[in-house]
Structure formats: C-alpha cells, structure tokens
Design a protein around this motif. Sequence first.
Motif, mmCIF file in Angstrom:
data_model
loop_
_atom_site.group_PDB
_atom_site.id
_atom_site.type_symbol
_atom_site.label_atom_id
_atom_site.label_comp_id
_atom_site.label_asym_id
_atom_site.label_seq_id
_atom_site.Cartn_x
_atom_site.Cartn_y
_atom_site.Cartn_z
ATOM 1 N N SER A 53 0.853 -1.186 0.000
ATOM 2 C CA SER A 53 0.000 0.000 0.000
ATOM 3 C C SER A 53 0.889 1.235 0.000
ATOM 4 N N VAL A 54 0.282 2.382 -0.209
ATOM 5 C CA VAL A 54 1.027 3.637 -0.125
ATOM 6 C C VAL A 54 1.667 3.759 1.258
ATOM 7 N N GLU A 55 0.918 3.412 2.299
ATOM 8 C CA GLU A 55 1.416 3.518 3.671
ATOM 9 C C GLU A 55 2.596 2.579 3.929
ATOM 10 N N SER A 56 2.608 1.421 3.293
ATOM 11 C CA SER A 56 3.689 0.457 3.539
ATOM 12 C C SER A 56 5.026 0.951 2.985
ATOM 13 N N LEU A 57 4.987 1.989 2.157
ATOM 14 C CA LEU A 57 6.220 2.551 1.595
ATOM 15 C C LEU A 57 6.668 3.813 2.333
ATOM 16 N N ASN A 58 6.118 4.068 3.517
ATOM 17 C CA ASN A 58 6.478 5.253 4.290
ATOM 18 C C ASN A 58 7.952 5.288 4.679
ATOM 19 N N ALA A 59 8.613 4.151 4.717
ATOM 20 C CA ALA A 59 10.042 4.127 5.044
ATOM 21 C C ALA A 59 10.837 4.970 4.052
ATOM 22 N N LEU A 60 10.365 5.046 2.823
ATOM 23 C CA LEU A 60 11.053 5.867 1.824
ATOM 24 C C LEU A 60 10.915 7.346 2.142
ATOM 25 N N ASN A 61 9.787 7.738 2.717
ATOM 26 C CA ASN A 61 9.589 9.138 3.081
ATOM 27 C C ASN A 61 10.518 9.545 4.216
ATOM 28 N N ALA A 62 10.818 8.610 5.107
ATOM 29 C CA ALA A 62 11.672 8.901 6.250
ATOM 30 C C ALA A 62 13.151 8.816 5.903
ATOM 31 N N ALA A 63 13.473 8.323 4.718
ATOM 32 C CA ALA A 63 14.875 8.154 4.328
ATOM 33 C C ALA A 63 15.544 9.507 4.139
ATOM 34 N N ASP A 64 16.795 9.578 4.566
ATOM 35 C CA ASP A 64 17.568 10.802 4.420
ATOM 36 C C ASP A 64 18.168 10.936 3.028
ATOM 37 N N VAL A 65 18.020 9.917 2.220
ATOM 38 C CA VAL A 65 18.613 9.913 0.884
ATOM 39 C C VAL A 65 17.523 10.095 -0.167
ATOM 40 N N LYS A 66 17.866 10.756 -1.227
ATOM 41 C CA LYS A 66 16.940 10.933 -2.344
ATOM 42 C C LYS A 66 16.911 9.656 -3.162
ATOM 43 N N VAL A 67 15.746 9.050 -3.266
ATOM 44 C CA VAL A 67 15.567 7.838 -4.056
ATOM 45 C C VAL A 67 14.874 8.216 -5.354
ATOM 46 N N GLU A 68 15.437 7.793 -6.478
ATOM 47 C CA GLU A 68 14.839 8.062 -7.777
ATOM 48 C C GLU A 68 14.186 6.823 -8.384
ATOM 49 N N ILE A 69 14.706 5.651 -8.010
ATOM 50 C CA ILE A 69 14.202 4.379 -8.541
ATOM 51 C C ILE A 69 13.865 3.473 -7.361
ATOM 52 N N LEU A 70 12.654 2.953 -7.350
ATOM 53 C CA LEU A 70 12.245 1.983 -6.346
ATOM 54 C C LEU A 70 11.964 0.663 -7.045
ATOM 55 N N LEU A 71 12.767 -0.327 -6.732
ATOM 56 C CA LEU A 71 12.541 -1.678 -7.241
ATOM 57 C C LEU A 71 11.665 -2.398 -6.238
ATOM 58 N N ILE A 72 10.596 -2.990 -6.704
ATOM 59 C CA ILE A 72 9.727 -3.761 -5.820
ATOM 60 C C ILE A 72 9.866 -5.220 -6.188
ATOM 61 N N GLY A 73 10.414 -5.987 -5.254
ATOM 62 C CA GLY A 73 10.524 -7.432 -5.409
ATOM 63 C C GLY A 73 9.234 -8.048 -4.917
ATOM 64 N N CYS A 74 8.436 -8.571 -5.823
ATOM 65 C CA CYS A 74 7.072 -9.013 -5.538
ATOM 66 C C CYS A 74 6.968 -10.411 -4.940
ATOM 67 N N GLY A 75 8.077 -11.081 -4.711
ATOM 68 C CA GLY A 75 8.041 -12.465 -4.254
ATOM 69 C C GLY A 75 8.529 -13.367 -5.368
ATOM 70 N N ALA A 76 7.962 -14.552 -5.462
ATOM 71 C CA ALA A 76 8.415 -15.533 -6.445
ATOM 72 C C ALA A 76 8.091 -15.136 -7.887
ATOM 73 N N THR A 77 7.043 -14.341 -8.069
ATOM 74 C CA THR A 77 6.657 -13.905 -9.416
ATOM 75 C C THR A 77 6.343 -12.413 -9.417
ATOM 76 N N MET A 78 6.472 -11.816 -10.573
ATOM 77 C CA MET A 78 6.186 -10.395 -10.735
ATOM 78 C C MET A 78 4.688 -10.148 -10.605
ATOM 79 N N ALA A 79 4.331 -8.962 -10.109
ATOM 80 C CA ALA A 79 2.925 -8.572 -10.000
ATOM 81 C C ALA A 79 2.785 -7.125 -10.448
ATOM 82 N N PHE A 80 1.592 -6.740 -10.809
ATOM 83 C CA PHE A 80 1.343 -5.359 -11.188
ATOM 84 C C PHE A 80 1.120 -4.524 -9.929
ATOM 85 N N ILE A 81 1.590 -3.294 -9.959
ATOM 86 C CA ILE A 81 1.469 -2.379 -8.829
ATOM 87 C C ILE A 81 0.312 -1.425 -9.105
ATOM 88 N N ASP A 82 -0.550 -1.240 -8.104
ATOM 89 C CA ASP A 82 -1.727 -0.385 -8.261
ATOM 90 C C ASP A 82 -1.336 1.027 -8.682
#
Length: 125
Positions: A53-82
């Motif tokens: 969810s949007v909330e589950s990615l809050n760790a990125l908001n608290a990061a002191d570093v600028k992130v430009e690319i977020l790779l999401i490892g979906c588990g054993a298979t790829m999934a579409f992100i809402d």
Amino acid sequence: MQDISGIPSAGQQLINGYGDGGFRVSGVKYYGSVVVLPEKTLLWDVVAIANLSVESLNALNAADVKVEILLIGCGATMAFIDTDIRNSCRDKGIVIDAMDTGAAVRTYNVLLLEGRQVAAALVAV
C-alpha cells in the motif's frame, strides 16, 4: 540462499544473498521482507505483494537519501502495482519498477554499484 557478489563503497548496502525467507545485506542476515536503501536496511512488514500500500512505503519518506528508482521485489513472481501506489511515488519523483524478488535483488546491486539513487522493497521468498 542465492549468493550475489560485488564491491560496494563504504557504508553502501549491497545485497549478498536472498532466499530461505530472508536476505543477507552487507553481511547481516534479515528474516522476512526488507526495504534496502543505499546506506541502511529496514525490516518491512509486507509479507505478500497483495499487502503493498502507499502507507507500507512510508520508510522511503523517512529516508535521508533521495531515491529516484524503487525496485519492488514481488516475491516468487512479478505482479502489477496499483496505480495509486505508482502515482504516489511519482509525485515524490520516484519511478517504480516491479519484478520478482530475485530479479529485484540483482538489479538493485547493479544500479547501486553504478551510483544510482536506488532503493528496493523486497518481499521475502
């Protein structure tokens, strides 16, 4: 556990291995899912990509570093992100790339070693 190799700069979080329900990042074993930022690794409470969810990615908001690319490892298979999750990240200048966790680990290491502003949110396999 699948081993991954490379030589990071001092303080960088390189993912050394994954599998068996966890990850080895810069020599430290983490059980469960993780968010790996260039200079720190955090446990992540997402146990399946369906829980993302949007909330589950809050760790990125608290990061002191600028992130430009977020790779999401979906588990054993790829999934579409809402769309709402993609849009939320895009509004912060972050591009999401979703793939299976193994591919996300390998891609993260390559981009990190290239000096890119990358993070990985990885569902354990």
